[in-house]
Design a protein around this motif. Structure first.
Motif, PDB file in Angstrom:
ATOM      1  N   ALA A  42      66.068  42.953  38.432  1.00 23.06           N
ATOM      2  CA  ALA A  42      67.503  43.063  38.729  1.00 23.06           C
ATOM      3  C   ALA A  42      68.149  41.688  38.637  1.00 23.06           C
ATOM      4  CB  ALA A  42      67.712  43.655  40.122  1.00 23.06           C
ATOM      5  N   PHE A  43      69.304  41.649  37.983  1.00 22.03           N
ATOM      6  CA  PHE A  43      70.083  40.431  37.796  1.00 22.03           C
ATOM      7  C   PHE A  43      71.490  40.683  38.321  1.00 22.03           C
ATOM      8  CE2 PHE A  43      66.973  40.920  34.457  1.00 22.03           C
ATOM      9  CZ  PHE A  43      66.349  39.688  34.404  1.00 22.03           C
ATOM     10  N   ARG A  44      72.108  39.668  38.932  1.00 15.25           N
ATOM     11  CA  ARG A  44      73.467  39.848  39.441  1.00 15.25           C
ATOM     12  C   ARG A  44      74.394  38.788  38.871  1.00 15.25           C
ATOM     13  NH1 ARG A  44      75.709  36.805  43.767  1.00 15.25           N
ATOM     14  NH2 ARG A  44      74.331  35.114  44.340  1.00 15.25           N
ATOM     15  N   ASN A  45      75.688  39.086  38.938  1.00 13.47           N
ATOM     16  CA  ASN A  45      76.678  38.109  38.497  1.00 13.47           C
ATOM     17  C   ASN A  45      76.951  37.106  39.622  1.00 13.47           C
ATOM     18  OD1 ASN A  45      78.145  39.769  40.218  1.00 13.47           O
ATOM     19  ND2 ASN A  45      79.877  39.989  38.852  1.00 13.47           N
ATOM     20  N   ARG A  46      77.754  36.096  39.314  1.00 17.28           N
ATOM     21  CA  ARG A  46      78.022  35.029  40.271  1.00 17.28           C
ATOM     22  C   ARG A  46      78.732  35.533  41.520  1.00 17.28           C
ATOM     23  NH1 ARG A  46      77.619  29.771  39.522  1.00 17.28           N
ATOM     24  NH2 ARG A  46      77.553  30.012  37.277  1.00 17.28           N
ATOM     25  N   SER A  47      79.672  36.466  41.362  1.00 14.37           N
ATOM     26  CA  SER A  47      80.424  36.958  42.524  1.00 14.37           C
ATOM     27  C   SER A  47      79.639  37.974  43.355  1.00 14.37           C
ATOM     28  CB  SER A  47      81.748  37.571  42.073  1.00 14.37           C
ATOM     29  OG  SER A  47      81.511  38.721  41.286  1.00 14.37           O
ATOM     30  N   GLY A  48      78.537  38.486  42.815  1.00 12.17           N
ATOM     31  CA  GLY A  48      77.701  39.420  43.569  1.00 12.17           C
ATOM     32  C   GLY A  48      78.214  40.839  43.621  1.00 12.17           C
ATOM     33  N   THR A  49      79.146  41.190  42.742  1.00 11.45           N
ATOM     34  CA  THR A  49      79.708  42.543  42.745  1.00 11.45           C
ATOM     35  C   THR A  49      79.097  43.444  41.675  1.00 11.45           C
ATOM     36  OG1 THR A  49      81.483  41.844  41.268  1.00 11.45           O
ATOM     37  CG2 THR A  49      81.916  41.760  43.651  1.00 11.45           C
ATOM     38  N   ARG A  50      78.363  42.872  40.752  1.00 11.53           N
ATOM     39  CA  ARG A  50      77.747  43.653  39.661  1.00 11.53           C
ATOM     40  C   ARG A  50      76.288  43.256  39.508  1.00 11.53           C
ATOM     41  NH1 ARG A  50      82.075  44.981  35.400  1.00 11.53           N
ATOM     42  NH2 ARG A  50      83.966  44.454  36.526  1.00 11.53           N
ATOM     43  N   LEU A  51      75.502  44.225  39.055  1.00 18.35           N
ATOM     44  CA  LEU A  51      74.121  43.911  38.724  1.00 18.35           C
ATOM     45  C   LEU A  51      73.656  44.737  37.543  1.00 18.35           C
ATOM     46  CD1 LEU A  51      71.880  46.208  39.887  1.00 18.35           C
ATOM     47  CD2 LEU A  51      72.514  45.168  42.014  1.00 18.35           C
ATOM     48  N   LYS A  52      72.616  44.218  36.896  1.00 18.85           N
ATOM     49  CA  LYS A  52      71.933  44.922  35.813  1.00 18.85           C
ATOM     50  C   LYS A  52      70.465  45.007  36.181  1.00 18.85           C
ATOM     51  CE  LYS A  52      74.635  44.174  31.655  1.00 18.85           C
ATOM     52  NZ  LYS A  52      74.619  43.669  30.276  1.00 18.85           N
ATOM     53  N   VAL A  53      69.877  46.165  35.897  1.00 15.08           N
ATOM     54  CA  VAL A  53      68.459  46.381  36.151  1.00 15.08           C
ATOM     55  C   VAL A  53      67.790  46.664  34.814  1.00 15.08           C
ATOM     56  CG1 VAL A  53      66.746  47.804  37.318  1.00 15.08           C
ATOM     57  CG2 VAL A  53      68.898  47.281  38.460  1.00 15.08           C
ATOM     58  N   LEU A  54      66.750  45.916  34.525  1.00 18.67           N
ATOM     59  CA  LEU A  54      65.999  46.041  33.289  1.00 18.67           C
ATOM     60  C   LEU A  54      64.594  46.517  33.614  1.00 18.67           C
ATOM     61  CD1 LEU A  54      65.799  45.204  30.179  1.00 18.67           C
ATOM     62  CD2 LEU A  54      64.699  43.153  31.069  1.00 18.67           C
ATOM     63  N   LEU A  82      62.197  34.313  41.341  1.00 18.72           N
ATOM     64  CA  LEU A  82      62.072  35.765  41.481  1.00 18.72           C
ATOM     65  C   LEU A  82      61.728  36.107  42.913  1.00 18.72           C
ATOM     66  CD1 LEU A  82      60.058  37.041  38.383  1.00 18.72           C
ATOM     67  CD2 LEU A  82      62.424  37.533  38.938  1.00 18.72           C
ATOM     68  N   PHE A  83      62.220  37.240  43.358  1.00 20.97           N
ATOM     69  CA  PHE A  83      61.983  37.709  44.721  1.00 20.97           C
ATOM     70  C   PHE A  83      61.611  39.179  44.624  1.00 20.97           C
ATOM     71  CE2 PHE A  83      63.152  39.189  48.932  1.00 20.97           C
ATOM     72  CZ  PHE A  83      62.768  38.136  49.746  1.00 20.97           C
ATOM     73  N   THR A  84      60.506  39.577  45.214  1.00 23.54           N
ATOM     74  CA  THR A  84      60.080  40.969  45.131  1.00 23.54           C
ATOM     75  C   THR A  84      60.560  41.757  46.352  1.00 23.54           C
ATOM     76  OG1 THR A  84      58.201  42.446  44.774  1.00 23.54           O
ATOM     77  CG2 THR A  84      57.824  40.549  46.188  1.00 23.54           C
ATOM     78  N   VAL A  85      60.936  43.017  46.120  1.00 26.51           N
ATOM     79  CA  VAL A  85      61.374  43.906  47.196  1.00 26.51           C
ATOM     80  C   VAL A  85      60.675  45.248  47.032  1.00 26.51           C
ATOM     81  CG1 VAL A  85      63.638  42.822  47.541  1.00 26.51           C
ATOM     82  CG2 VAL A  85      63.401  44.682  45.899  1.00 26.51           C
ATOM     83  N   SER A  86      60.641  46.008  48.101  1.00 31.00           N
ATOM     84  CA  SER A  86      60.066  47.349  48.051  1.00 31.00           C
ATOM     85  C   SER A  86      61.101  48.315  47.472  1.00 31.00           C
ATOM     86  CB  SER A  86      59.658  47.805  49.453  1.00 31.00           C
ATOM     87  OG  SER A  86      60.808  48.011  50.254  1.00 31.00           O
ATOM     88  N   THR A  87      60.662  49.508  47.167  1.00 29.72           N
ATOM     89  CA  THR A  87      61.570  50.531  46.656  1.00 29.72           C
ATOM     90  C   THR A  87      62.645  50.858  47.682  1.00 29.72           C
ATOM     91  OG1 THR A  87      59.794  51.457  45.302  1.00 29.72           O
ATOM     92  CG2 THR A  87      61.689  52.877  45.729  1.00 29.72           C
ATOM     93  N   GLU A  88      62.257  50.964  48.935  1.00 27.24           N
ATOM     94  CA  GLU A  88      63.223  51.256  49.993  1.00 27.24           C
ATOM     95  C   GLU A  88      64.257  50.144  50.135  1.00 27.24           C
ATOM     96  OE1 GLU A  88      63.132  52.720  54.606  1.00 27.24           O
ATOM     97  OE2 GLU A  88      61.720  51.165  54.000  1.00 27.24           O
ATOM     98  N   GLN A  89      63.814  48.889  50.077  1.00 24.38           N
ATOM     99  CA  GLN A  89      64.735  47.768  50.160  1.00 24.38           C
ATOM    100  C   GLN A  89      65.702  47.775  48.975  1.00 24.38           C
ATOM    101  OE1 GLN A  89      61.715  44.732  50.373  1.00 24.38           O
ATOM    102  NE2 GLN A  89      62.202  44.290  52.512  1.00 24.38           N
ATOM    103  N   PHE A  90      65.194  48.103  47.789  1.00 23.03           N
ATOM    104  CA  PHE A  90      66.070  48.137  46.615  1.00 23.03           C
ATOM    105  C   PHE A  90      67.115  49.248  46.740  1.00 23.03           C
ATOM    106  CE2 PHE A  90      67.334  49.228  42.315  1.00 23.03           C
ATOM    107  CZ  PHE A  90      67.739  47.986  41.871  1.00 23.03           C
ATOM    108  N   GLU A  91      66.725  50.389  47.273  1.00 26.33           N
ATOM    109  CA  GLU A  91      67.686  51.477  47.459  1.00 26.33           C
ATOM    110  C   GLU A  91      68.798  51.065  48.425  1.00 26.33           C
ATOM    111  OE1 GLU A  91      65.314  54.834  48.595  1.00 26.33           O
ATOM    112  OE2 GLU A  91      64.512  55.060  46.562  1.00 26.33           O
ATOM    113  N   TRP A  92      68.465  50.338  49.490  1.00 29.87           N
ATOM    114  CA  TRP A  92      69.489  49.835  50.401  1.00 29.87           C
ATOM    115  C   TRP A  92      70.357  48.809  49.699  1.00 29.87           C
ATOM    116  CZ3 TRP A  92      70.872  52.492  54.312  1.00 29.87           C
ATOM    117  CH2 TRP A  92      69.951  53.197  55.083  1.00 29.87           C
ATOM    118  N   LEU A  93      69.746  47.939  48.913  1.00 26.87           N
ATOM    119  CA  LEU A  93      70.487  46.903  48.212  1.00 26.87           C
ATOM    120  C   LEU A  93      71.553  47.501  47.296  1.00 26.87           C
ATOM    121  CD1 LEU A  93      69.193  43.696  46.636  1.00 26.87           C
ATOM    122  CD2 LEU A  93      70.437  45.261  45.189  1.00 26.87           C
ATOM    123  N   ILE A  94      71.180  48.486  46.472  1.00 23.25           N
ATOM    124  CA  ILE A  94      72.151  49.042  45.531  1.00 23.25           C
ATOM    125  C   ILE A  94      73.209  49.891  46.222  1.00 23.25           C
ATOM    126  CG2 ILE A  94      70.640  48.923  43.528  1.00 23.25           C
ATOM    127  CD1 ILE A  94      70.145  51.929  43.858  1.00 23.25           C
TER     128      ILE A  94
END
Length: 113
Positions: A42-54, A82-94
């Protein structure tokens, strides 16, 4: 269906105009990881309002985008690239929720005496 083997967050913001090929090169050259390992990056923009997941594997490449209408994605401020997260953490993040607070250990939460 997108079922990655792991979730990785690129800590440094990037220009999200880049496509899947440039992101794959970034994963391989800057992070030293195999971009086709089945993990999601997952990559985010500078303002933190958008992300892309590859996510890429032997069958093909997924490139997903997400934009928050209000607020910002809570992103780690770790020293690593790089920072690793769990699936649950990623679901909260998005969802735009502070996943770092939700995944904190109960022993680390201060108590009123």
């Amino acid at each position: 269906m997108l079922r990655p083997t792991g979730w990785w967050l690129a800590v440094k913001p990037i220009d999200l105009r880049c496509g899947m090929d440039r992101l794959l090169v970034l994963v391989q050259t800057q992070f030293g990881r195999d971009g086709f390992d089945g993990a999601a990056y997952a990559f985010r923009n500078r303002s933190g309002t958008r992300l892309k997941v590859l996510c890429a594997d032997a069958q093909g490449v997924w490139l997903c985008t997400r934009r928050l209408h209000r607020g910002q994605f809570v992103w780690p401020r770790a020293g690593a690239e790089l920072f690793t997260v769990s699936t649950e953490q990623f679901e909260w993040l998005i969802a735009g929720v502070d996943w770092q607070r939700l995944s904190a250990r109960i022993e680390d939460v201060p108590r009123l005496v």
